[in-house]
Design a protein around this motif. Structure first.
Motif, short mmCIF file in Angstrom:
data_model
loop_
_atom_site.label_atom_id
_atom_site.label_comp_id
_atom_site.label_asym_id
_atom_site.label_seq_id
_atom_site.Cartn_x
_atom_site.Cartn_y
_atom_site.Cartn_z
N LEU A 7 22.86 105.14 45.36
CA LEU A 7 23.65 104.75 44.18
C LEU A 7 24.40 105.96 43.63
CD1 LEU A 7 21.34 102.26 42.24
CD2 LEU A 7 23.24 101.76 43.78
N SER A 8 23.78 107.16 43.74
CA SER A 8 24.47 108.34 43.20
C SER A 8 25.76 108.62 43.98
CB SER A 8 23.56 109.57 43.24
OG SER A 8 23.53 110.15 44.53
N LEU A 9 25.77 108.23 45.27
CA LEU A 9 26.98 108.46 46.06
C LEU A 9 28.09 107.46 45.73
CD1 LEU A 9 25.60 109.52 49.53
CD2 LEU A 9 26.53 110.94 47.73
N GLU B 111 16.94 98.21 25.46
CA GLU B 111 17.13 99.25 24.46
C GLU B 111 17.18 100.63 25.13
OE1 GLU B 111 15.17 97.49 20.39
OE2 GLU B 111 13.84 98.52 21.78
N ALA B 112 16.26 100.88 26.07
CA ALA B 112 16.20 102.19 26.69
C ALA B 112 17.47 102.49 27.48
CB ALA B 112 14.98 102.29 27.60
N PHE B 113 17.94 101.47 28.24
CA PHE B 113 19.14 101.68 29.05
C PHE B 113 20.36 101.89 28.15
CE2 PHE B 113 22.73 99.98 31.58
CZ PHE B 113 22.66 100.85 32.65
N SER B 114 20.46 101.09 27.09
CA SER B 114 21.58 101.24 26.17
C SER B 114 21.53 102.60 25.49
CB SER B 114 21.56 100.14 25.11
OG SER B 114 21.51 98.88 25.74
N VAL C 55 18.68 107.58 35.34
CA VAL C 55 19.60 107.89 36.44
C VAL C 55 20.73 106.86 36.50
CG1 VAL C 55 19.83 108.08 38.94
CG2 VAL C 55 17.91 109.15 37.80
N ILE C 56 20.39 105.57 36.40
CA ILE C 56 21.43 104.53 36.50
C ILE C 56 22.38 104.64 35.31
CG2 ILE C 56 21.85 102.05 36.63
CD1 ILE C 56 19.18 101.78 38.10
N SER D 2 32.82 99.34 40.68
CA SER D 2 31.59 100.12 40.81
C SER D 2 30.69 99.94 39.59
CB SER D 2 31.92 101.61 41.00
OG SER D 2 32.64 101.79 42.19
N PHE D 3 31.30 99.80 38.41
CA PHE D 3 30.51 99.55 37.19
C PHE D 3 29.73 98.24 37.35
CE2 PHE D 3 29.59 98.29 32.88
CZ PHE D 3 29.48 99.46 32.15
N VAL D 4 30.42 97.20 37.87
CA VAL D 4 29.76 95.91 38.05
C VAL D 4 28.66 96.02 39.10
CG1 VAL D 4 30.09 93.54 38.82
CG2 VAL D 4 31.73 94.57 37.24
N VAL D 5 28.95 96.71 40.21
CA VAL D 5 27.95 96.85 41.28
C VAL D 5 26.69 97.54 40.74
CG1 VAL D 5 27.42 98.09 43.41
CG2 VAL D 5 29.57 96.82 43.20
N ILE D 6 26.87 98.64 40.01
CA ILE D 6 25.71 99.37 39.50
C ILE D 6 25.03 98.56 38.40
CG2 ILE D 6 24.97 101.49 38.33
CD1 ILE D 6 26.74 103.04 40.08
#
Lengths: 197, 197, 197, 197
Positions: free
Chosen positions: B85-87, A7-10, B13-14, B49-53
Motif C-alpha cells: 500500500l505504501s508503494l 475516531e482513531a483513523f479520523s 500507516v493507512i 488511489s484515495f478510493v482504493v486505500i
C-alpha cells in the motif's frame, strides 16, 4: 460496529492534514526580514486553514461523542469528508502563493464548500441511524450555523472574481463564527445529565 | 496477544498513506485555469488511489472487527500489506504525470495486484488462527469479490500495453465493485445477533 | 503511569517513519523502463529499511505487551530510540542514491547500531522497573539475538570501507535473523497461561 | 467529555511534527565527509527541536494523566499549543540553514516563547476546570520551571542580535533544565497513593 477505529483513523488523517500544511512554508532563501516577507501570505493562509481544520476536528469530536452506533455508510461518508479536507492542503499552498488572484481564492472556497457539504452528508448519515429522538438530533436542532456557512461559501464564489480579498474575508468570517464556542452539544449533555439525576 | 495495537498502527500507516498522496498535487505555477489543467490527471489518479486505500481501510476495519486473536505471523502479514500500500503513493505520482503511458499504468496495476495478494495472505493467516467455524470464515465465504479483483488486475497488465486507459478503466471498475456496499460481515453480524437473542 | 499513550505515540512515530521513507522514491522523469532503473537501489534500500523498522515495531509491540508499568525514564529511553529510528529515513535516502559508496553504507550502519543500543537502553530501563522475576526478564533471557546484532553492526563499519556491499549484506542478514519468527515472548505467554490454568 | 480523543489527536500531531522535521535533513549531493559537513548545523538544530518537542510530549502526557475532565475551551487551548509547535518545524529548517544569523535565531526563540505561553494557557484552562484542590494544582505548585523558561526565552530575543549562538545556548539550556527529570507529578502521584492506602 464500534466507533473507536473511525475516531482513531479520523484523528490520524486530520492530525496529518493539519500538520503537513506547514510543509508549504518553505524555508526562506535569506536570513533577514526581506526573506521573511514573501512568506507572510502563505503564513496567513496557513493560519486560516489550521483554524478551519481545527474546527472540523472539534466538531467531529463532539458529534462522534454523542453517536452511539455506526455503519458502513457512515464509514464512507467520513472518508468522503476526509477527501475534501485533504484538498485543503493543496489549495492552501496555491492560495498562499497567489493571495490576490481570483481563481485560487474561488477554488479554495469550492473545497471548503464541498467539505461543508460532506459534513452535512456525514451528519445526516449518523442522524438516520441514531433517529430523531437521539441526543445528536437534539444537539444539532435546525443547524443554523451549518446552513449559514454553506450560503456564505456559495456567496463567496462570484465575489472572488470581483476582489479575491472579499472571498477571503468571508472564509475568515465563517471560521470566526465557528470559533465562537459552540456549546450546543456540551450544553445538551449537561442538561440531560442534570435531568437524569 | 491483543489486536489493539495492530489496529492502531495500521490506522496510522493507512492514514498517512492516504494523506501524503496529496503532496503529489504540486502547487501550480500560475493562478489561472491553464495552470490547473496539467494537474487534472494527477488529481484523477489521486481520487482513484484515495478510493482504493479507503476500501482497504474499511475492509481492514471489518475484518479485524470479527477477528478475536492475532499472532506474530499476522503482524508480519499485515506489515507486508502495508508495504505494498505504501508503494501506491509512489505509483500514483508516476501515473499522474504519465497518464497515457503503458508502463506506469502497468506498474500501478502490479502494485494493486501485489497489495490484493498481500490482503489474501493476511486474510488466510487470520482464518488459519480463527478456524473454519469462525464468524470471519462465514463472512468471507468463497471470497468471489477478492478473486474477481485478482483476475481483473492480471487481465489489465497486458491491456495496459494496448491502451493505458483500458487498464485504468479496469482499476476504476474494481474500485467501484468494492464501493458498492459490501455488507457480508455487517449482515452476518446482524444475523448472528438475531439468532443469539 | 499507564502505558497506553506511550504505545500510541510510538505507533504514531513509527507509522510515520515507515511511511515517509517512500517519499524518497522520487517520481521518475520518464515513463519507460530506463526511467525506472535509477530508482532500483533506492527501492532496495527502502525495502531493507521498511523491514528494519517493521522489526522494531513488532518487537516494541511484544515488549510493551508484557510490560506492566512505565515511568519517566522509560518515556525518555523510548524517545531516544525514536530519535535514531527517525534518522533511518535520512540515511536510507542517502544510501539509496550512493549504493556503492563506503561512507553512506557506514553511516547507515552507525544509525542502525545506535538504534540497537537505544533499544538495549529502553529494554534495561523497563527491566529495572519490572524486576528479574518479571515475564519480560524471562522472555528476553540472555538476549543472544540483540547482542549478535550489535556485534554484526560493529563489524560492518570497517567492512563498509572495504566494499560497501559487504556492509549492506550484513545489515540484510541481521534483518533476516530477526524476521525468522522470534517467539520467545509469545511462547513464554503460552507457557504461563498453560501453567496458570 | 472524555479526554481520550484529545490525547490521541495530540499524540498524532506531535508524532508527525517530531518526525517531519527530519525531512529538513536533505540528502547530501555527494557521498563523502565533505558532503556531510553542511548538514551538521541542520542536524544539531534537529536534535534541539526533537528534544524540545519531546519535552512537550512528556509534559502533555503527565498533565493529561492527572486531568479528569476537559471542555471545549481546553480543546482549543490545546489546538493553539499545537499550532505553535507546528511552526517549530519551519523555524528549525530556517535556523539550520542560517545557524549564525541573528534573525532566524530570534524567530526560533519567538516560536518557542509563544509555544511556552500556549502551554501556560492550556495549563490554566485545565486548572480552572479541575480546581485549586486538584492533583494537577498540587503537582504544578508555583510552576517555577515554566516561569523561568518564559523569562529565559524573553532574555534570548535581544541577545540573538548580539550573537546568535548566545540565544541558541539559552534555548539548549532551557531544554536541559526540563530534561533533568521533572518528577513533580510522578512524586505527587506516589505520595497520594501512599496516603490513600
Amino acid at each position: 460496529m464500534s466507533k473507536g477505529r473511525l475516531e482513531a483513523f479520523s484523528d490520524g488523517v486530520i492530525a496529518i492534514l493539519i500538520t503537513i500544511m506547514v510543509l508549504e512554508l518553505k524555508v526562506p532563501s535569506g536570513s533577514d526580514w526581506a526573506a521573511l516577507r514573501p512568506i507572510l501570505p502563505t503564513f496567513l493562509t496557513y493560519v486560516l486553514s489550521f483554524v478551519v481544520i481545527g474546527i472540523y476536528w472539534t466538531n467531529h469530536h463532539h458529534m462522534l461523542h454523542v453517536t452511539e452506533r455506526i455503519n458502513g455508510k457512515i464509514l464512507w461518508a467520513n472518508l468522503h469528508l476526509l477527501f475534501w479536507l485533504s484538498l485543503v492542503t493543496f489549495v492552501t499552498g496555491w492560495l498562499g502563493e497567489n493571495i490576490s488572484a481570483p481563481l485560487p481564492a474561488a477554488v479554495y472556497g469550492i473545497v471548503l464548500l464541498l467539505a461543508a457539504l460532506a459534513w452535512k452528508i456525514l451528519q445526516n448519515a449518523i442522524l438516520a441511524l441514531e433517529g430523531p429522538e437521539s441526543k445528536l438530533a437534539a444537539a444539532i436542532g435546525d443547524d443554523v450555523k451549518g446552513n449559514v456557512s454553506l450560503m456564505l461559501y456559495i456567496a463567496a464564489l462570484p465575489l472572488a472574481f470581483v476582489r479575491a480579498w472579499i472571498a477571503e474575508a468571508i472564509y475568515a468570517a465563517v471560521a470566526l463564527m465557528w470559533l465562537v464556542p459552540d456549546r450546543r452539544i456540551e450544553r445538551h449533555e449537561k442538561h440531560s445529565s442534570v435531568r437524569s439525576r
